[in-house]
Scaffold this motif. Sequence first.
Motif, PDB file in Angstrom:
ATOM      1  N   GLY A 103      28.495 -20.935 -13.718  1.00 15.18           N
ATOM      2  CA  GLY A 103      28.367 -21.583 -12.441  1.00 15.18           C
ATOM      3  C   GLY A 103      26.929 -22.193 -12.349  1.00 15.18           C
ATOM      4  O   GLY A 103      26.410 -22.054 -13.765  1.00 15.18           O
ATOM      5  N   SER A 104      26.776 -22.987 -11.801  1.00 13.97           N
ATOM      6  CA  SER A 104      25.346 -23.908 -12.407  1.00 13.97           C
ATOM      7  C   SER A 104      24.262 -23.338 -11.834  1.00 13.97           C
ATOM      8  O   SER A 104      23.193 -23.161 -12.069  1.00 13.97           O
ATOM      9  N   ASP A 105      24.591 -21.988 -10.528  1.00  8.92           N
ATOM     10  CA  ASP A 105      23.578 -21.709 -10.142  1.00  8.92           C
ATOM     11  C   ASP A 105      22.626 -21.078 -11.872  1.00  8.92           C
ATOM     12  O   ASP A 105      21.785 -20.618 -11.851  1.00  8.92           O
ATOM     13  N   LEU A 132      20.950 -23.365 -13.612  1.00 10.89           N
ATOM     14  CA  LEU A 132      19.650 -23.311 -13.086  1.00 10.89           C
ATOM     15  C   LEU A 132      18.872 -22.225 -14.252  1.00 10.89           C
ATOM     16  O   LEU A 132      17.398 -22.643 -14.006  1.00 10.89           O
ATOM     17  N   TYR A 179      17.480 -26.935  -1.797  1.00 11.80           N
ATOM     18  CA  TYR A 179      18.749 -25.868  -2.275  1.00 11.80           C
ATOM     19  C   TYR A 179      18.022 -24.436  -2.434  1.00 11.80           C
ATOM     20  O   TYR A 179      16.572 -24.232  -3.080  1.00 11.80           O
ATOM     21  N   ALA A 237      17.365 -31.272  -5.348  1.00  8.55           N
ATOM     22  CA  ALA A 237      18.707 -31.919  -5.134  1.00  8.55           C
ATOM     23  C   ALA A 237      18.691 -33.390  -5.043  1.00  8.55           C
ATOM     24  O   ALA A 237      18.462 -33.820  -3.790  1.00  8.55           O
ATOM     25  N   ASP A 250      19.230 -31.925  -9.876  1.00  8.57           N
ATOM     26  CA  ASP A 250      20.837 -31.198  -9.012  1.00  8.57           C
ATOM     27  C   ASP A 250      21.563 -31.928  -8.352  1.00  8.57           C
ATOM     28  O   ASP A 250      21.199 -32.365  -7.770  1.00  8.57           O
ATOM     29  N   ALA A 299      24.432 -31.681  -7.687  1.00 10.16           N
ATOM     30  CA  ALA A 299      25.903 -31.265  -7.679  1.00 10.16           C
ATOM     31  C   ALA A 299      27.012 -31.627  -6.216  1.00 10.16           C
ATOM     32  O   ALA A 299      28.445 -31.569  -6.317  1.00 10.16           O
ATOM     33  N   TYR A 300      26.443 -32.672  -5.886  1.00 16.00           N
ATOM     34  CA  TYR A 300      26.965 -33.402  -4.724  1.00 16.00           C
ATOM     35  C   TYR A 300      27.259 -34.611  -5.149  1.00 16.00           C
ATOM     36  O   TYR A 300      27.552 -35.392  -4.142  1.00 16.00           O
ATOM     37  N   THR A 302      27.634 -29.626 -11.194  1.00 16.88           N
ATOM     38  CA  THR A 302      28.591 -28.594 -11.009  1.00 16.88           C
ATOM     39  C   THR A 302      30.401 -28.530 -10.757  1.00 16.88           C
ATOM     40  O   THR A 302      30.350 -29.799 -10.535  1.00 16.88           O
ATOM     41  N   SER A 305      31.908 -26.662  -8.824  1.00 11.73           N
ATOM     42  CA  SER A 305      32.541 -26.711  -7.773  1.00 11.73           C
ATOM     43  C   SER A 305      32.899 -27.051  -6.565  1.00 11.73           C
ATOM     44  O   SER A 305      33.825 -26.898  -6.398  1.00 11.73           O
ATOM     45  N   LYS A 306      32.599 -28.335  -6.723  1.00  7.74           N
ATOM     46  CA  LYS A 306      32.389 -28.772  -5.170  1.00  7.74           C
ATOM     47  C   LYS A 306      33.575 -29.971  -5.757  1.00  7.74           C
ATOM     48  O   LYS A 306      34.151 -29.872  -5.064  1.00  7.74           O
ATOM     49  N   ARG A 308      34.274 -20.770 -11.910  1.00 11.62           N
ATOM     50  CA  ARG A 308      33.034 -20.817 -12.242  1.00 11.62           C
ATOM     51  C   ARG A 308      32.343 -21.704 -13.616  1.00 11.62           C
ATOM     52  O   ARG A 308      32.860 -20.897 -14.583  1.00 11.62           O
TER      53      ARG A 308
HETATM   54  C1  LIG Z   1      26.777 -25.356  -4.613  1.00 11.99           C
HETATM   55  C2  LIG Z   1      25.708 -25.749  -5.182  1.00 11.99           C
HETATM   56  C3  LIG Z   1      25.319 -25.069  -6.741  1.00 11.99           C
HETATM   57  C4  LIG Z   1      25.753 -24.035  -7.436  1.00 11.99           C
HETATM   58  O1  LIG Z   1      27.294 -24.252  -7.521  1.00 11.99           O
HETATM   59  P1  LIG Z   1      27.894 -23.078  -8.224  1.00 11.99           P
HETATM   60  O2  LIG Z   1      28.615 -22.675  -7.526  1.00 11.99           O
HETATM   61  O3  LIG Z   1      27.155 -22.074  -9.075  1.00 11.99           O
HETATM   62  O4  LIG Z   1      28.041 -24.479  -9.443  1.00 11.99           O
HETATM   63  C5  LIG Z   1      23.889 -26.324  -7.047  1.00 11.99           C
HETATM   64  N1  LIG Z   1      23.052 -26.902  -6.503  1.00 11.99           N
HETATM   65  C6  LIG Z   1      23.417 -27.213  -5.350  1.00 11.99           C
HETATM   66  C7  LIG Z   1      22.885 -27.736  -4.438  1.00 11.99           C
HETATM   67  C8  LIG Z   1      24.522 -26.534  -4.786  1.00 11.99           C
HETATM   68  O5  LIG Z   1      25.033 -26.943  -3.498  1.00 11.99           O
END
Ligand SMILES: *Cc1c(COP(=O)(O)O)cnc(C)c1O
Length: 382
Positions: free
Chosen positions: A112-114, A117, A138, A182, A213, A215-216, A239, A241-242, A250
Amino acid sequence: MLATRLQGLHPYVPGEQPTDRDYIKLNANENPYPPHESVGEAVSRAATSQLPKLGLYPDPDVNELRAAIADMLTKTGGCFGNTHIDGTNCTPDARNTLPFPITADMIFCGNGSDEVLSFVFYTFFDGDRPLVQPRFSYSFYPVYCGFYKIPMAPVALKDDWTLDTDALIAEAQKSDSCIIFANPNAPTGLALSRAQVADLLRRAPKGRIVVVDEAYCDFGEESCLPLLGEFDNLVIVRTFSKSLSFAGMRLGYAVARPELVNALFTVKNSFNHFPVDFIAKTAAVASCKAAWYYARNAQRIIQDRDDFSSFLRGHGWSVIDSKTNFVFARKEGLEGEYIYQSVKKAGLLIRHFNTPGIEDFVRISIGTPEQMSILKKAMEVL
Ligand SMILES: *Cc1c(COP(=O)(O)O)cnc(C)c1O
């Protein structure tokens, strides 16, 4: 009996995952569309004909996956929203065509990107100076600052909720600091253009890392990947995830020049050699090959997001222009908590933050058209 360092921890609270009732979940920015069926088939194979592999350690460097991600980024331009789809082929539009191919040695993968990070914070941010970040971004960044004892320098957003790049730069120059944000930002949904990020990078302290970041990014218009050719201090975190419907499996990654990726490997190998297991790796490689499917879904979500934003505006709501898979909205005279509770009574979960400054807003993930029409009915009466 506990180590004293626990006193500095303020854990992140994710969108609620209730079990008391089957809510329509629009509170965690998950993708409403399932993974492509080829991903399911790959996972099934991993659990049948490849079963012995589950008893062995996976590849610690996930080289096959890093090559697959690099290839996907090069073919899509890193922005599904603006990717041309031709059958099962993708090509970037002119704005996102990369001036150089992304290569596997520029990719670092984690659980996961968490987690990515977390490694990024440990690798690049010292505790001897504050980390510059937008006040509203974030909310995991402040959590990791607490975890790694990195002081914070939060910078207010502008009145129109956009990032104040001048103020971010001024703050970073004051203490010769690194910057993280982000883009598109959360929870506002607004994006800086690539040109604006390039300008920020040009003025940022030399020799200090800037983390973007993304993510989106797939729900927006531009990725900052092309800037990696020009700025050796840029680290982009992304990531699955989205946009790749992968939140339950993950997988996150960073893209940077190989020297920085090697530093991330040093940290990972001092903590956990194998953050990406064989099943996640197998599923992720299959996902990269089905990029066309996820690009189609992202483009559908973008369309539904814009329709929903117009709908809300037509009913007297203020909606911030979103370049993500969620909208951030409020209505004069209504408290965020009230909106959240009313929508919950109708069987849908959305996100509300008690944070001062944004407590009137709700953040709503874009679901399927069916889910959005149920939500519209619940919101138009408020
Ligand atoms: C959702 C999100 C992440 C984390 O995504 P993971 O599910 O851990 O890969 C990271 N940064 C931002 C800005 C997010 O919205």
